[in-house]
Design an enzyme around this catalytic site. Structure first.
Site, PDB file in Angstrom:
ATOM      1  N   ASP A  39      -4.210   0.390  -9.388  1.00  0.00           N
ATOM      2  CA  ASP A  39      -5.613   0.005  -9.558  1.00  0.00           C
ATOM      3  C   ASP A  39      -5.900  -0.377 -11.008  1.00  0.00           C
ATOM      4  O   ASP A  39      -6.526  -1.400 -11.298  1.00  0.00           O
ATOM      5  CB  ASP A  39      -6.538   1.148  -9.124  1.00  0.00           C
ATOM      6  CG  ASP A  39      -6.204   1.655  -7.735  1.00  0.00           C
ATOM      7  OD1 ASP A  39      -5.519   0.917  -6.988  1.00  0.00           O
ATOM      8  OD2 ASP A  39      -6.610   2.765  -7.395  1.00  0.00           O
ATOM      9  N   SER A  98     -25.039   7.046 -17.123  1.00  0.00           N
ATOM     10  CA  SER A  98     -24.844   5.850 -16.300  1.00  0.00           C
ATOM     11  C   SER A  98     -26.072   5.585 -15.461  1.00  0.00           C
ATOM     12  O   SER A  98     -26.926   6.462 -15.304  1.00  0.00           O
ATOM     13  CB  SER A  98     -23.641   6.028 -15.376  1.00  0.00           C
ATOM     14  OG  SER A  98     -23.975   6.962 -14.372  1.00  0.00           O
ATOM     15  N   SER A 116     -13.690   1.379  -7.747  1.00  0.00           N
ATOM     16  CA  SER A 116     -14.806   1.551  -8.685  1.00  0.00           C
ATOM     17  C   SER A 116     -14.394   2.527  -9.785  1.00  0.00           C
ATOM     18  O   SER A 116     -14.827   2.388 -10.930  1.00  0.00           O
ATOM     19  CB  SER A 116     -16.050   2.055  -7.955  1.00  0.00           C
ATOM     20  OG  SER A 116     -15.761   3.251  -7.263  1.00  0.00           O
ATOM     21  N   GLU A 175      -7.043   9.943 -14.193  1.00  0.00           N
ATOM     22  CA  GLU A 175      -7.281  10.163 -12.765  1.00  0.00           C
ATOM     23  C   GLU A 175      -6.438  11.343 -12.253  1.00  0.00           C
ATOM     24  O   GLU A 175      -6.918  12.193 -11.514  1.00  0.00           O
ATOM     25  CB  GLU A 175      -6.924   8.870 -12.013  1.00  0.00           C
ATOM     26  CG  GLU A 175      -7.253   8.901 -10.571  1.00  0.00           C
ATOM     27  CD  GLU A 175      -8.290   7.855 -10.177  1.00  0.00           C
ATOM     28  OE1 GLU A 175      -8.748   7.070 -11.024  1.00  0.00           O
ATOM     29  OE2 GLU A 175      -8.645   7.858  -9.000  1.00  0.00           O
ATOM     30  N   GLY A 192     -16.621   3.901  -3.103  1.00  0.00           N
ATOM     31  CA  GLY A 192     -16.128   4.432  -1.834  1.00  0.00           C
ATOM     32  C   GLY A 192     -15.629   3.366  -0.882  1.00  0.00           C
ATOM     33  O   GLY A 192     -15.345   3.639   0.280  1.00  0.00           O
ATOM     34  N   THR A 226       2.856   2.053  -2.135  1.00  0.00           N
ATOM     35  CA  THR A 226       4.161   1.747  -2.724  1.00  0.00           C
ATOM     36  C   THR A 226       4.162   2.042  -4.220  1.00  0.00           C
ATOM     37  O   THR A 226       5.220   2.250  -4.807  1.00  0.00           O
ATOM     38  CB  THR A 226       4.504   0.258  -2.517  1.00  0.00           C
ATOM     39  OG1 THR A 226       3.337  -0.518  -2.814  1.00  0.00           O
ATOM     40  CG2 THR A 226       4.921  -0.015  -1.088  1.00  0.00           C
ATOM     41  N   TYR A 236      -4.159  11.785   1.113  1.00  0.00           N
ATOM     42  CA  TYR A 236      -3.399  10.988   0.157  1.00  0.00           C
ATOM     43  C   TYR A 236      -2.245  11.818  -0.413  1.00  0.00           C
ATOM     44  O   TYR A 236      -1.096  11.362  -0.464  1.00  0.00           O
ATOM     45  CB  TYR A 236      -4.334  10.519  -0.965  1.00  0.00           C
ATOM     46  CG  TYR A 236      -3.707   9.549  -1.935  1.00  0.00           C
ATOM     47  CD1 TYR A 236      -3.882   8.179  -1.771  1.00  0.00           C
ATOM     48  CD2 TYR A 236      -2.937   9.995  -3.006  1.00  0.00           C
ATOM     49  CE1 TYR A 236      -3.316   7.279  -2.668  1.00  0.00           C
ATOM     50  CE2 TYR A 236      -2.364   9.107  -3.902  1.00  0.00           C
ATOM     51  CZ  TYR A 236      -2.552   7.748  -3.730  1.00  0.00           C
ATOM     52  OH  TYR A 236      -1.984   6.867  -4.608  1.00  0.00           O
ATOM     53  N   GLU A 270       0.835  -1.206   0.000  1.00  0.00           N
ATOM     54  CA  GLU A 270       0.000   0.000   0.000  1.00  0.00           C
ATOM     55  C   GLU A 270       0.870   1.257   0.000  1.00  0.00           C
ATOM     56  O   GLU A 270       1.833   1.359   0.764  1.00  0.00           O
ATOM     57  CB  GLU A 270      -0.884  -0.033   1.255  1.00  0.00           C
ATOM     58  CG  GLU A 270      -2.312   0.344   1.005  1.00  0.00           C
ATOM     59  CD  GLU A 270      -3.072  -0.641   0.115  1.00  0.00           C
ATOM     60  OE1 GLU A 270      -3.188  -0.364  -1.094  1.00  0.00           O
ATOM     61  OE2 GLU A 270      -3.527  -1.670   0.627  1.00  0.00           O
ATOM     62  N   LEU A 273     -12.310  -0.274  -3.382  1.00  0.00           N
ATOM     63  CA  LEU A 273     -12.222  -1.398  -4.321  1.00  0.00           C
ATOM     64  C   LEU A 273     -12.090  -0.904  -5.761  1.00  0.00           C
ATOM     65  O   LEU A 273     -12.336  -1.630  -6.717  1.00  0.00           O
ATOM     66  CB  LEU A 273     -13.450  -2.307  -4.170  1.00  0.00           C
ATOM     67  CG  LEU A 273     -13.585  -2.965  -2.793  1.00  0.00           C
ATOM     68  CD1 LEU A 273     -14.868  -3.777  -2.712  1.00  0.00           C
ATOM     69  CD2 LEU A 273     -12.386  -3.858  -2.478  1.00  0.00           C
TER      70      LEU A 273
HETATM   71  C1  GLA Z   1      -5.307   4.244  -4.078  1.00  0.00           C
HETATM   72  C2  GLA Z   1      -4.571   4.671  -5.329  1.00  0.00           C
HETATM   73  C3  GLA Z   1      -3.489   3.657  -5.699  1.00  0.00           C
HETATM   74  C4  GLA Z   1      -2.601   3.361  -4.506  1.00  0.00           C
HETATM   75  C5  GLA Z   1      -3.426   3.050  -3.260  1.00  0.00           C
HETATM   76  C6  GLA Z   1      -2.584   2.900  -2.038  1.00  0.00           C
HETATM   77  O1  GLA Z   1      -6.034   3.082  -4.316  1.00  0.00           O
HETATM   78  O2  GLA Z   1      -5.480   4.798  -6.391  1.00  0.00           O
HETATM   79  O3  GLA Z   1      -2.755   4.146  -6.784  1.00  0.00           O
HETATM   80  O4  GLA Z   1      -1.704   4.404  -4.276  1.00  0.00           O
HETATM   81  O5  GLA Z   1      -4.392   4.058  -3.023  1.00  0.00           O
HETATM   82  O6  GLA Z   1      -1.822   1.761  -2.101  1.00  0.00           O
END
Ligand code: GLA
Length: 384
Positions: free
Chosen positions: A175, A70, A130, A163, A125, A38, A227, A36, A128
């Protein structure tokens, strides 16, 4: 579920746009097993694509207009392709529109507009992804329709660029990579430095294990400050240590980091450096001893996020501790943090005990009722 959504997305397209789509494409959400924060440090991650998907019904137009609609929003959003910018888009439409914009930046566009309708059963939210599921469904659709021939790594970068630049969330590449590279019953061991990936057999079912998602319903948003500030701390740590990214540090560098960095930055760096080790170790242990042996690594990851990276919340800590007390063999918060979901790797025979215990504990503490369900590793994005 898949067939129902596939039919609904086609019907939704026709109802909104008055004609039939040329095809349906789908992409899964993802859960991160370990690794995470990373990804944007050029490190290792080990997520898998889950059996919850987003479906996009798409058809090209003859002009340069994009229309997106949607099942989870009322209105149709319409914009010329060349006017997609961060300040021109809001809400969920930033994801499909952002992908159309990013494909143009990465050499995949023809300038032809399209109509797109989206349906999804990836919980929003919950951590996962989305959003990555929408991005990747639209990316594979446009890749086919625009005959762009971009490979999956480039499509992952398309999603990330959308994004970062259009949605405005400074997220990494994990992701989208999981959503594009996932395979049935396999995890995606990804090196975020060069995007080389190995799919690894998870073996959960064989060992009588299931991965439980505990969605705390505490909302997180990666466009918010937490973040970005973690990312900034990592960049400061790398710059002060004289390396291009934290990937270049190992645990042997930590004593020097402790001398050079302020206390907070040091702890942020220590999380990333030790987390990279835990990912590599998890893959090794999984291969050599099977999934029942990875529990300690999952919990060590949680502790590091809770104490060093400080991205957990009380609800996530409660979910993890309660799951472990009631039979889970490993548990951790997953995703970007500040809310969202925890995972608990749990023997099938203990699933209901863990579920009931977490529900009871949340109620006793006055937390919102969590959503608890099992996910399995599913195939990545594809044409339906
Ligand atoms: C979110 C971000 C990912 C990643 C995680 C943390 O999901 O979209 O790119 O940085 O947080 O591991």
């Amino acid at each position: 579920m898949t067939d129902v959504l596939k039919q609904q997305v086609t019907e939704g397209f026709t109802a909104h746009f008055g004609y039939s789509p040329s095809g349906v494409w789908s992409a899964p959400g993802r859960v991160n097993l370990i690794g995470e924060h990373t990804d944007y440090n050029e490190g290792f991650v080990f997520p898998f694509a889950i059996n919850r998907r987003t479906f996009a019904a798409v058809a090209l137009r003859t002009d340069a207009v994009v229309r997106v609609a949607s099942s989870f929003a009322q209105s149709v959003v319409e914009l010329p392709l060349d006017q997609i910018r961060r300040d021109a888009v809001t809400g969920w439409s930033a994801y499909p529109l952002g992908v159309a914009w990013a494909m143009q930046q990465l050499g995949g566009a023809t300038g032809t507009g399209f109509d797109c309708y989206i349906e999804s059963d990836v919980p929003v939210g919950a951590g996962l992804s989305s959003s990555a599921a929408i991005e990747c469904a639209v990316a594979v659709a446009l890749n086919d329709l625009w005959e762009a021939n971009l490979d999956r790594r480039t499509l992952a970068r398309v999603g990330q660029l959308a994004e970062n630049e259009i949605v405005g969330a400074p997220t990494g590449i994990m992701d989208q990579s999981a959503s594009l590279l996932g395979e049935l019953d396999h995890g995606v061991f990804l090196d975020c430095r060069d995007l080389s990936a190995q799919v690894i057999d998870l073996g959960f079912a064989r060992e009588g294990l299931e991965l439980l998602i505990i969605d705390t319903k505490v909302e997180h948003r990666h466009a918010d400050g937490g973040y970005a500030s973690r990312r900034a701390a990592c960049e400061l740590g790398a710059a002060t240590m004289g390396v291009g990214s934290l990937r270049d540090l190992t645990v042997a560098d930590l004593p020097r980091a402790k001398e050079l960095l302020d206390e907070l930055t040091y702890r942020r760096v220590r999380h990333v450096v030790t987390e990279n080790d835990r990912v590599v170790e998890t893959v090794r242990v999984l291969r050599e001893q099977g999934p029942t042996a990875i529990g300690k690594l999952l919990y060590a990851s949680h502790e590091s996020m809770r104490d060093d990276f400080e991205i957990s919340v009380d609800e996530l800590d409660t979910a993890v501790e309660t799951a472990l007390q009631h039979g889970a063999i490993g548990a951790r918060m997953t995703g970007g943090g500040f809310g969202g979901a925890a995972i608990a790797l749990t023997p099938v025979a203990k699933i209901s005990e863990v579920t009931l215990a977490v529900l009871a504990e949340f109620e006793a503490l006055g937390y919102a009722k969590p959503d608890i369900f099992v996910v399995s590793a599913a195939p990545g994005a594809h044409a339906e």
